[in-house]
Structures are given as C-alpha cells and as structure tokens.
Design a protein around this motif. Sequence first.
Motif, PDB file in Angstrom:
ATOM      1  N   ARG A  46       0.812  -1.213   0.000  1.00  7.76           N
ATOM      2  CA  ARG A  46       0.000   0.000   0.000  1.00  7.76           C
ATOM      3  C   ARG A  46       0.852   1.273   0.000  1.00  7.76           C
ATOM      4  NH1 ARG A  46      -5.401  -0.022   1.269  1.00  7.76           N
ATOM      5  NH2 ARG A  46      -6.342  -2.091   1.453  1.00  7.76           N
ATOM      6  N   ASN A  47       2.089   1.155   0.449  1.00 10.77           N
ATOM      7  CA  ASN A  47       2.973   2.323   0.478  1.00 10.77           C
ATOM      8  C   ASN A  47       3.764   2.505  -0.815  1.00 10.77           C
ATOM      9  OD1 ASN A  47       2.278   3.170   3.089  1.00 10.77           O
ATOM     10  ND2 ASN A  47       3.688   1.682   4.008  1.00 10.77           N
ATOM     11  N   GLY A  48       3.540   1.606  -1.792  1.00 10.92           N
ATOM     12  CA  GLY A  48       4.198   1.756  -3.082  1.00 10.92           C
ATOM     13  C   GLY A  48       5.538   1.077  -3.191  1.00 10.92           C
ATOM     14  N   HIS A  49       5.874   0.175  -2.267  1.00  8.93           N
ATOM     15  CA  HIS A  49       7.133  -0.571  -2.349  1.00  8.93           C
ATOM     16  C   HIS A  49       6.933  -1.793  -3.246  1.00  8.93           C
ATOM     17  CE1 HIS A  49       7.695   1.180   1.913  1.00  8.93           C
ATOM     18  NE2 HIS A  49       8.284   1.967   1.025  1.00  8.93           N
ATOM     19  N   PRO A  84       1.344 -16.351  -6.579  1.00 15.08           N
ATOM     20  CA  PRO A  84       1.768 -15.035  -6.083  1.00 15.08           C
ATOM     21  C   PRO A  84       2.864 -15.163  -5.031  1.00 15.08           C
ATOM     22  CG  PRO A  84      -0.347 -15.645  -5.138  1.00 15.08           C
ATOM     23  CD  PRO A  84      -0.040 -16.671  -6.183  1.00 15.08           C
ATOM     24  N   PRO A  85       3.700 -14.137  -4.886  1.00 15.30           N
ATOM     25  CA  PRO A  85       4.763 -14.190  -3.878  1.00 15.30           C
ATOM     26  C   PRO A  85       4.184 -14.236  -2.471  1.00 15.30           C
ATOM     27  CG  PRO A  85       4.589 -11.992  -4.819  1.00 15.30           C
ATOM     28  CD  PRO A  85       3.706 -12.873  -5.630  1.00 15.30           C
ATOM     29  N   ASP A  86       4.868 -14.940  -1.594  1.00  9.23           N
ATOM     30  CA  ASP A  86       4.408 -15.070  -0.215  1.00  9.23           C
ATOM     31  C   ASP A  86       4.881 -13.893   0.623  1.00  9.23           C
ATOM     32  OD1 ASP A  86       3.254 -17.545  -0.783  1.00  9.23           O
ATOM     33  OD2 ASP A  86       5.137 -18.603  -0.379  1.00  9.23           O
ATOM     34  N   GLY A  87       4.226 -13.711   1.758  1.00 10.33           N
ATOM     35  CA  GLY A  87       4.712 -12.759   2.745  1.00 10.33           C
ATOM     36  C   GLY A  87       4.237 -11.340   2.521  1.00 10.33           C
ATOM     37  N   ARG A  88       4.917 -10.437   3.223  1.00  4.82           N
ATOM     38  CA  ARG A  88       4.579  -9.026   3.204  1.00  4.82           C
ATOM     39  C   ARG A  88       5.715  -8.216   2.586  1.00  4.82           C
ATOM     40  NH1 ARG A  88       0.606  -7.178   6.989  1.00  4.82           N
ATOM     41  NH2 ARG A  88      -0.594  -8.919   7.823  1.00  4.82           N
ATOM     42  N   CYS A  94       8.345  -2.267   4.609  1.00  3.90           N
ATOM     43  CA  CYS A  94       7.497  -1.731   5.679  1.00  3.90           C
ATOM     44  C   CYS A  94       6.610  -2.778   6.342  1.00  3.90           C
ATOM     45  CB  CYS A  94       6.638  -0.582   5.155  1.00  3.90           C
ATOM     46  SG  CYS A  94       5.419  -1.092   3.902  1.00  3.90           S
ATOM     47  N   GLY A  95       6.537  -3.989   5.793  1.00  2.00           N
ATOM     48  CA  GLY A  95       5.749  -5.048   6.406  1.00  2.00           C
ATOM     49  C   GLY A  95       4.283  -5.072   6.030  1.00  2.00           C
ATOM     50  N   GLU A  96       3.836  -4.134   5.172  1.00  2.00           N
ATOM     51  CA  GLU A  96       2.429  -4.103   4.744  1.00  2.00           C
ATOM     52  C   GLU A  96       2.129  -5.290   3.813  1.00  2.00           C
ATOM     53  OE1 GLU A  96      -0.289  -1.990   5.211  1.00  2.00           O
ATOM     54  OE2 GLU A  96       0.826  -1.180   6.916  1.00  2.00           O
ATOM     55  N   PRO A  97       0.848  -5.732   3.769  1.00  2.00           N
ATOM     56  CA  PRO A  97       0.473  -6.826   2.847  1.00  2.00           C
ATOM     57  C   PRO A  97       0.721  -6.425   1.395  1.00  2.00           C
ATOM     58  CG  PRO A  97      -1.255  -6.440   4.475  1.00  2.00           C
ATOM     59  CD  PRO A  97      -0.282  -5.306   4.603  1.00  2.00           C
ATOM     60  N   PRO A 114      -3.792   2.538  -3.704  1.00  2.00           N
ATOM     61  CA  PRO A 114      -3.574   3.024  -2.337  1.00  2.00           C
ATOM     62  C   PRO A 114      -2.314   3.847  -2.152  1.00  2.00           C
ATOM     63  CG  PRO A 114      -4.322   0.746  -2.295  1.00  2.00           C
ATOM     64  CD  PRO A 114      -4.039   1.085  -3.736  1.00  2.00           C
ATOM     65  N   TRP A 115      -1.274   3.561  -2.937  1.00  2.00           N
ATOM     66  CA  TRP A 115      -0.010   4.275  -2.752  1.00  2.00           C
ATOM     67  C   TRP A 115       0.017   5.641  -3.432  1.00  2.00           C
ATOM     68  CZ3 TRP A 115      -0.500  -0.427  -5.219  1.00  2.00           C
ATOM     69  CH2 TRP A 115      -0.470  -0.397  -6.618  1.00  2.00           C
ATOM     70  N   ALA A 116      -1.016   5.964  -4.239  1.00  2.00           N
ATOM     71  CA  ALA A 116      -1.015   7.246  -4.952  1.00  2.00           C
ATOM     72  C   ALA A 116      -0.986   8.407  -3.969  1.00  2.00           C
ATOM     73  CB  ALA A 116      -2.231   7.346  -5.861  1.00  2.00           C
ATOM     74  N   GLU A 117      -1.747   8.289  -2.882  1.00  2.00           N
ATOM     75  CA  GLU A 117      -1.763   9.358  -1.884  1.00  2.00           C
ATOM     76  C   GLU A 117      -0.418   9.451  -1.186  1.00  2.00           C
ATOM     77  OE1 GLU A 117      -4.184  10.657   2.186  1.00  2.00           O
ATOM     78  OE2 GLU A 117      -4.864   8.972   0.969  1.00  2.00           O
ATOM     79  N   HIS A 118       0.192   8.293  -0.925  1.00  2.00           N
ATOM     80  CA  HIS A 118       1.504   8.274  -0.279  1.00  2.00           C
ATOM     81  C   HIS A 118       2.540   8.970  -1.146  1.00  2.00           C
ATOM     82  CE1 HIS A 118       5.038   6.732   1.849  1.00  2.00           C
ATOM     83  NE2 HIS A 118       5.493   6.335   0.675  1.00  2.00           N
TER      84      HIS A 118
END
Length: 245
Positions: free
Chosen positions: A13-16, A28-32, A36-39, A79-83
């Motif tokens: 969600r933060n654009g990473h 799909p890749p596993d994990g977060r 930053c740890g976001e899904p 979601p990351w557009a605002e960030h």
Amino acid sequence: MTVVQETQTYVCRNGHVRTDQFDPNGAPPDGRCLICGEPLLGHCIHCNARIPGKPRAPGVIVANWSLPNRCPQCGAAYPWAEHVSSSGNASNAVARIEQICQRFHLVARRLARRHANRRTIAVDDEYDVQDLLAAVLAADFDDVRDEEFSPSVAAQNSRIDFVLVGPGIAVETKMTRENLTDKKLADELLVDIRRYSEHPEARHLVCFVYDPQLRVKNPAGLVRDLEKTATRFETLRVVIAPRGI
C-alpha cells in the motif's frame, strides 16, 4: 515479430514494489513487504484487475518503467497514490540534492578551518564523503536511511549509500582517487546504477562524485554518457564536483 508478454506487479500500500515482472499465471509471492511489512497487493482493490507490471519481451530490455498510480481498467487511484503525492515534489527534492552536492566542497573546506585548530572531519575517502553528506542531507530530509541492503550483482551482495524514503530518492557517493580513470569510474557507476535499479524504494537516483583534486578529465562527457543510460528510474542525475572543466 517481437511478442510482448503482459506481466503484473506485486506492491504494498505504500508503493514498495516486491516484483515488477510477475507471471499472472504463476503463484503469487508469499509474505509481506520487505520494506514496511504491509500486505502485498497484486490486484486493484476496486475492480480486481491485476496491477500491470513491466512488459517483457525476449531479448528486449524495457527501460523507464514506473509503477502506475491509477488502475487502467476502472481509473481508481491505487492506495499508494496518496503516499506518493504526500511525499513532496520529487523533482524539487532531486534539484535540492544536486545543489547540496555541487556545494559539498565548500562545506568540506569550511570544516577544515575550525576555530583555534579544533578537531574536525577530514574528507579523505568515500566513507568521509558518506558521513558528511548524510549529515547535510538530514537538515533537509526527514528519513535518510544509509547503507540499505541491495540485491546481489555478479553473485555478490552489496550495500548502497542512502535512500531518502519520502521522495524515493537513492544517493550514491564516489570520491576520485589516484589511478581511477574516467573509464573505470564510469564502469563502477554503471554497476551502481544497475544495483540501485533493483531497490524497491528508489524511483530516482543521484550519483555524486566528489573530485577535490580535479582528477576527472572530461566531467561533462562522463555525466552525459551516464545520464543517457537506459534505466527504470524516473530521474537519473550525475553530479561531479568541484569541476575543473
């Protein structure tokens, strides 16, 4: 005829960006997020269309790809557009870093002339450049992270100098030395540029070459050749300072 394969990206969600060339038919890749740890997200949260990744074609290198801020199917903002928008104007930030690098030699010289010959920092090698530049950058930017791990290049893990997390700007530092020719310097920077291009936080890159003894013979040509390198960066800047030519 070149066949372009559609891919998707997985991003938080933060654009990473976790991966920018994912096969939609694969697992799909596993994990977060590793940053930053976001899904991780692979699809638009509004219409479930997959998030497009970097196009892929056999034998073709796709340059200048960037993460989209809106879904191409429904037009909704990701979601990351605002960030990204709240992180400040990246072009202004890059320009500010360029200005700091261009005036770095003045700072180093001023520090060498302390009152009553008090102890100071002597800029003798690249580590000194990194330490002083990090301190100066901290005056303008809130989140300057130094020596983040980067993916391996030529089977060797390495570190990169700085990542300014808000505007997504990476900074690489070099200091000229004896027997470092223009060609060898260019080769080292090309490896650095490739390494930074795999970092999920770096959307812009500034390479700073500190040349206090004016060893670079053709700084203008070196800058021109490096800045036209095909990369995924939205901005690639090379600063050589001070300049003798």
